[in-house]
Enzyme design. Sequence first.
Site, PDB file in Angstrom:
ATOM      1  N   TYR A  34       9.928   4.933   1.868  1.00 18.12           N
ATOM      2  CA  TYR A  34      11.437   4.263   2.274  1.00 18.12           C
ATOM      3  C   TYR A  34      11.791   4.792   3.319  1.00 18.12           C
ATOM      4  O   TYR A  34      12.242   3.436   3.844  1.00 18.12           O
ATOM      5  CB  TYR A  34      12.386   3.546   1.450  1.00 18.12           C
ATOM      6  CG  TYR A  34      11.521   2.627   0.124  1.00 18.12           C
ATOM      7  CD1 TYR A  34      10.301   3.254  -0.309  1.00 18.12           C
ATOM      8  CD2 TYR A  34      11.683   1.638  -0.184  1.00 18.12           C
ATOM      9  CE1 TYR A  34      10.029   2.086  -1.550  1.00 18.12           C
ATOM     10  CE2 TYR A  34      11.830   0.190  -1.591  1.00 18.12           C
ATOM     11  CZ  TYR A  34      10.516   0.592  -1.461  1.00 18.12           C
ATOM     12  OH  TYR A  34      10.004   0.030  -2.638  1.00 18.12           O
ATOM     13  N   ASP A  52       8.985   2.357  -7.924  1.00 19.75           N
ATOM     14  CA  ASP A  52       8.836   0.816  -7.595  1.00 19.75           C
ATOM     15  C   ASP A  52       7.370   0.178  -7.860  1.00 19.75           C
ATOM     16  O   ASP A  52       7.269  -1.161  -8.805  1.00 19.75           O
ATOM     17  CB  ASP A  52       8.582   0.496  -5.600  1.00 19.75           C
ATOM     18  CG  ASP A  52       8.831  -0.434  -5.359  1.00 19.75           C
ATOM     19  OD1 ASP A  52       9.093  -1.582  -5.866  1.00 19.75           O
ATOM     20  OD2 ASP A  52       7.730  -0.885  -4.599  1.00 19.75           O
ATOM     21  N   ASP A  74      -1.259   8.542 -10.806  1.00 21.04           N
ATOM     22  CA  ASP A  74      -2.403   7.799 -11.096  1.00 21.04           C
ATOM     23  C   ASP A  74      -2.768   7.623 -12.512  1.00 21.04           C
ATOM     24  O   ASP A  74      -3.022   6.498 -13.035  1.00 21.04           O
ATOM     25  CB  ASP A  74      -3.571   8.250 -10.500  1.00 21.04           C
ATOM     26  CG  ASP A  74      -4.136   9.765 -10.582  1.00 21.04           C
ATOM     27  OD1 ASP A  74      -2.921  10.228 -10.385  1.00 21.04           O
ATOM     28  OD2 ASP A  74      -5.291  10.095  -9.751  1.00 21.04           O
ATOM     29  N   LYS A 109       1.926  13.311  -7.750  1.00 21.67           N
ATOM     30  CA  LYS A 109       1.175  13.829  -6.948  1.00 21.67           C
ATOM     31  C   LYS A 109       0.555  14.965  -6.633  1.00 21.67           C
ATOM     32  O   LYS A 109       0.216  15.275  -5.486  1.00 21.67           O
ATOM     33  CB  LYS A 109       0.790  12.484  -6.188  1.00 21.67           C
ATOM     34  CG  LYS A 109      -0.733  11.922  -5.774  1.00 21.67           C
ATOM     35  CD  LYS A 109      -1.503  12.006  -6.900  1.00 21.67           C
ATOM     36  CE  LYS A 109      -3.293  12.051  -6.741  1.00 21.67           C
ATOM     37  NZ  LYS A 109      -3.936  11.246  -7.508  1.00 21.67           N
ATOM     38  N   ASP A 143       7.204  -2.302 -12.130  1.00 25.44           N
ATOM     39  CA  ASP A 143       6.658  -3.663 -12.042  1.00 25.44           C
ATOM     40  C   ASP A 143       5.444  -3.786 -12.763  1.00 25.44           C
ATOM     41  O   ASP A 143       5.514  -4.381 -13.823  1.00 25.44           O
ATOM     42  CB  ASP A 143       5.824  -4.286 -10.683  1.00 25.44           C
ATOM     43  CG  ASP A 143       7.157  -4.979  -9.456  1.00 25.44           C
ATOM     44  OD1 ASP A 143       8.297  -4.291  -9.718  1.00 25.44           O
ATOM     45  OD2 ASP A 143       6.323  -5.678  -8.806  1.00 25.44           O
TER      46      ASP A 143
HETATM   47  C1  IPM Z   1      12.836  -3.661  -6.035  1.00 24.62           C
HETATM   48  C2  IPM Z   1      11.800  -4.221  -4.695  1.00 24.62           C
HETATM   49  C3  IPM Z   1      12.596  -3.631  -3.428  1.00 24.62           C
HETATM   50  C4  IPM Z   1      12.522  -2.021  -3.499  1.00 24.62           C
HETATM   51  C5  IPM Z   1      11.768  -4.798  -2.152  1.00 24.62           C
HETATM   52  C6  IPM Z   1      12.648  -6.120  -2.438  1.00 24.62           C
HETATM   53  C7  IPM Z   1      12.725  -4.139  -1.001  1.00 24.62           C
HETATM   54  O1  IPM Z   1      10.728  -4.363  -4.659  1.00 24.62           O
HETATM   55  O2  IPM Z   1      14.012  -3.172  -6.399  1.00 24.62           O
HETATM   56  O3  IPM Z   1      11.828  -3.373  -6.916  1.00 24.62           O
HETATM   57  O4  IPM Z   1      10.743  -1.957  -3.220  1.00 24.62           O
HETATM   58  O5  IPM Z   1      13.091  -1.239  -3.558  1.00 24.62           O
HETATM   59 MG    MG Z   2       9.953  -3.409  -6.702  1.00 20.76          MG
END
Ligand code: IPM
Ligand code: MG
Length: 352
Positions: free
Chosen positions: A141, A247, A223, A191, A251
Amino acid sequence: MKAKIVLLPGDGIGPEVVREAVRVLDTIAGRYSHQWDYQECLMGGCSIDRFGSSLTDETLADCQAADAVLLGAVGGPKWDDPAAKDRPERGLLALRKGLGVFANLRPVKVHPALIDSSPLKPEKLRGVDILVIRELTGGLYFGWPKGRDRKDGRERAVDTLEYYDYEVRRVIELAFDLAKGRQRRLTSVDKANVLESSRLWRQIAVEVGAANPEIALEHVLVDTAAMRLITGPAALDVVVTENMFGDILTDEASVLAGSMGMLPSASLGQGRVGLYEPIHGSAPDIAGKGIANPIGMILSTAMLLRHSLALEAEAAAIEQAVDATISGGARTADLGGSLGTTGMADEIIGRL
Ligand code: IPM
Ligand code: MG
């Protein structure tokens, strides 16, 4: 207690859920005799529209001067032009960096009453209680160089995955500390079979592990970790990983909880100021409809009270009210119900 809290409602459903979080915080203030001094600022797409910048110096300075920052969500199709100079997400990254919040805590707990809301088999979900700690201010990032150029007659794009030892060490040390208050199991995700940065990560995890023998440390490749989150999530306790892996994995982990709308997060650093936000995004498809699930945002206020203000009883009161509300059958649309954002918050506030 008196505390200064900066509110960054942001874009999409952000303002809708922040509004409910403030009602919860106000209820807590009334019950426990605290005083919150709120300051609302623009950040993200709304700040681009107003000031031409996703995060102004003034807003960052206000956040740095606060006790805690409560953020809704940023982004939306309006600001998605890939050629744009500024993007809402840039503001968020600059805020994380500017506050020095290198550790992002993302607890993933499956409420027994929501087991059927997840697409996973119920027997996989029982007892799931994971704390993911995502490194937040390094890696792909932020690494340099980054950008586009032309090389050898071709268009080229570069991102850099860079970590310094101290960046890895501080987040892994925090993960060990947090594991001590839980089941004492830590999964470090990397990794290391491919990436140099992951080999540094693993080396430091081993070093910190040697100093903390009471914690059972395992190393898992990312993975494999993605697979284990689905095939055996109940076996995980604390997970620590670098920025991009975290990240993606969080999710994925949110699916376990039945809806992304359920999950809070806390971003902490060495400094005093913490940043608190739900893990869901701005959900432009449902923005303005009053149907967003406010629970991830409301649980983020509990994390704020716990981590920035050391108000454990107040934090636990919010978490218990949310638990009882879910047990009582209240459901927003994402959980298959018909309650709106305010209706769900009313249910929770009624149990505080
Ligand atoms: C999160 C989001 C952010 C990230 C985006 C919106 C930049 O996906 O907080 O997980 O990737 O960190
Ligand atoms: Mg995210």
